[in-house]
Design an enzyme around this catalytic site. Structure first.
Site, PDB file in Angstrom:
ATOM      1  N   THR A 182       0.816  -1.219   0.000  1.00  0.00           N
ATOM      2  CA  THR A 182       0.000   0.000   0.000  1.00  0.00           C
ATOM      3  C   THR A 182       0.845   1.261   0.000  1.00  0.00           C
ATOM      4  O   THR A 182       0.494   2.258  -0.625  1.00  0.00           O
ATOM      5  CB  THR A 182      -0.918   0.005   1.246  1.00  0.00           C
ATOM      6  OG1 THR A 182      -1.773  -1.111   1.160  1.00  0.00           O
ATOM      7  CG2 THR A 182      -1.770   1.260   1.321  1.00  0.00           C
ATOM      8  N   ASP A 192       0.173  -6.988   4.794  1.00  0.00           N
ATOM      9  CA  ASP A 192      -0.579  -8.250   4.918  1.00  0.00           C
ATOM     10  C   ASP A 192       0.305  -9.448   5.264  1.00  0.00           C
ATOM     11  O   ASP A 192      -0.050 -10.256   6.120  1.00  0.00           O
ATOM     12  CB  ASP A 192      -1.348  -8.542   3.619  1.00  0.00           C
ATOM     13  CG  ASP A 192      -2.566  -7.634   3.463  1.00  0.00           C
ATOM     14  OD1 ASP A 192      -2.892  -6.909   4.415  1.00  0.00           O
ATOM     15  OD2 ASP A 192      -3.183  -7.648   2.381  1.00  0.00           O
ATOM     16  N   THR A 241      -0.070 -22.755  19.158  1.00  0.00           N
ATOM     17  CA  THR A 241      -1.365 -22.332  19.701  1.00  0.00           C
ATOM     18  C   THR A 241      -2.057 -21.302  18.804  1.00  0.00           C
ATOM     19  O   THR A 241      -1.401 -20.483  18.155  1.00  0.00           O
ATOM     20  CB  THR A 241      -1.242 -21.762  21.129  1.00  0.00           C
ATOM     21  OG1 THR A 241      -2.540 -21.279  21.534  1.00  0.00           O
ATOM     22  CG2 THR A 241      -0.251 -20.624  21.229  1.00  0.00           C
TER      23      THR A 241
END
Ligand code: ASP
Length: 340
Positions: A13, A90, A275
């Site tokens: 971006t 991202d 996890t």
């Protein structure tokens, strides 16, 4: 002596513009980026830049691009004092993690940054992110760089790259490092958290460019079916699976599930227990629901993020095919990615 910093523009971006016709955000030429930030010319740093011929949205990131970035760093390592990698947010945590494993004996700063709003927009967060990232990449204490690791700088905070996770798709503060303290904070002054920084070891940089894509992620959810679990465990060309578990490493105790895992391990599959929680660690055996994992040889991955686990598995499988060695490396803290 002025510090020298190399900017590596991969896309994201920060360097995008709105397409007049479609209204979609698309990458633009890097030269336009420097034109957007005249402040870059005022820096007491000698800046040079390399731009990807075809800048990408980081959702298109591939291990081959990580190799490209690592090779640019290797080629310029002796010529500059630090690197700033401009990258979409991202998959920035994946890239930062991958580079941390690929760049063994890193003794200079590699700072990844980007933005939530394009640099041309009035309210952009890109300018501050880029300017401070350059300052960090140039920062020295006497002759020595203050930072000797791969980091992410975003919204006034510097993080260890392989500890980060993108947790917000809209806020300027898009990243968190739940299991490791922030390395520096930018306010009126840039305050480094000296105790949290990785010390350089003075050894020669070694760049690893062999990454294996033979991995998969199996995310637990209540109601997951045998069909889905077995499809992943029996997928072609998959040597290691990240088992994304609940809480401190727990999963269903249904017989079919335990048997499927056991079968996969018996066939030589590596299962890494990570996890789903953002903070805290895997402790196999703490609850009855994870006790069998320990017995059957599922590897507990401490407090690693899924992003770092993906990068670490690709790196480790690319480095060795010896099962004992793979297990040893996965259980070891290689680049500050886990607290053992
Ligand atoms: N989709 C963009 C990318 O990751 C978002 C960003 O740049 O922050 O390339």
């Amino acid at each position: 002596m002025k510090s020298k910093v190399l900017l590596i523009y991969t896309g994201g971006t920060i360097g995008m513009m709105q397409d007049a016709k479609s209204g979609q955000l698309k990458p633009f030429d890097f030269k336009q980026l420097t034109a957007q930030i005249p402040e870059l010319n005022k820096f007491d740093v000698t800046l040079s830049a390399v731009s990807f011929a075809n800048p990408i949205d980081s959702s298109d990131m591939q291990p081959s691009v990580w190799i490209e970035i690592a090779k640019i760093i290797e080629k310029n390592y002796d010529k500059v004092d630090g690197f700033v990698v401009l990258h979409g947010s991202d998959t920035m945590s994946f890239t930062a993690s991958a580079l941390s494993f690929m760049l063994e004996n890193l003794n200079k700063p590699v700072v990844l940054t980007g933005s939530q709003l394009p640099i041309g927009m009035i309210r952009t967060d890109g300018k501050e992110n880029l300017i401070t990232a350059i300052e960090i990449a140039a920062a020295k204490n006497g002759n020595k760089p203050i930072i000797s690791e791969v980091c992410i700088y975003f919204e006034y905070q510097l993080y260890r790259g392989n500890r980060t996770h993108k947790f917000n798709a809209e806020h300027f503060q898009a990243f968190q490092s739940a299991n490791y303290p922030v390395l520096a904070e930018a306010g009126v002054h840039l305050k480094y958290n000296q105790a949290a920084l990785k010390a350089g070891n003075g050894k020669k940089l070694k760049v690893h460019t062999s990454l294996s894509p033979e991995i998969a992620i199996l995310k637990m959810f209540p109601g997951i079916t045998q069909n889905v679990v077995e499809a992943i465990l029996n997928a072609k060309n998959v040597k290691a699976v990240i088992l994304e578990t609940f809480g401190s490493g727990n999963a269903t105790t249904q017989k079919w599930f335990i048997e499927s895992l056991q079968k996969a391990i018996d066939k030589g599959m590596i299962i890494l227990n990570v996890t789903q929680c953002n903070a805290g660690k895997v402790e196999q055996g703490k609850y009855a629901t994870s006790a069998s994992f320990k017995k059957m040889g599922v590897i507990g991955s401490y407090d690693i993020t899924t992003e770092a686990a993906v990068a670490k598995l690709m790196f480790v499988l690319g480095t060795t095919s010896n099962k004992k060695e793979i297990e040893k490396l996965l259980k070891s803290d290689l680049r500050g990615e886990i607290t053992v």
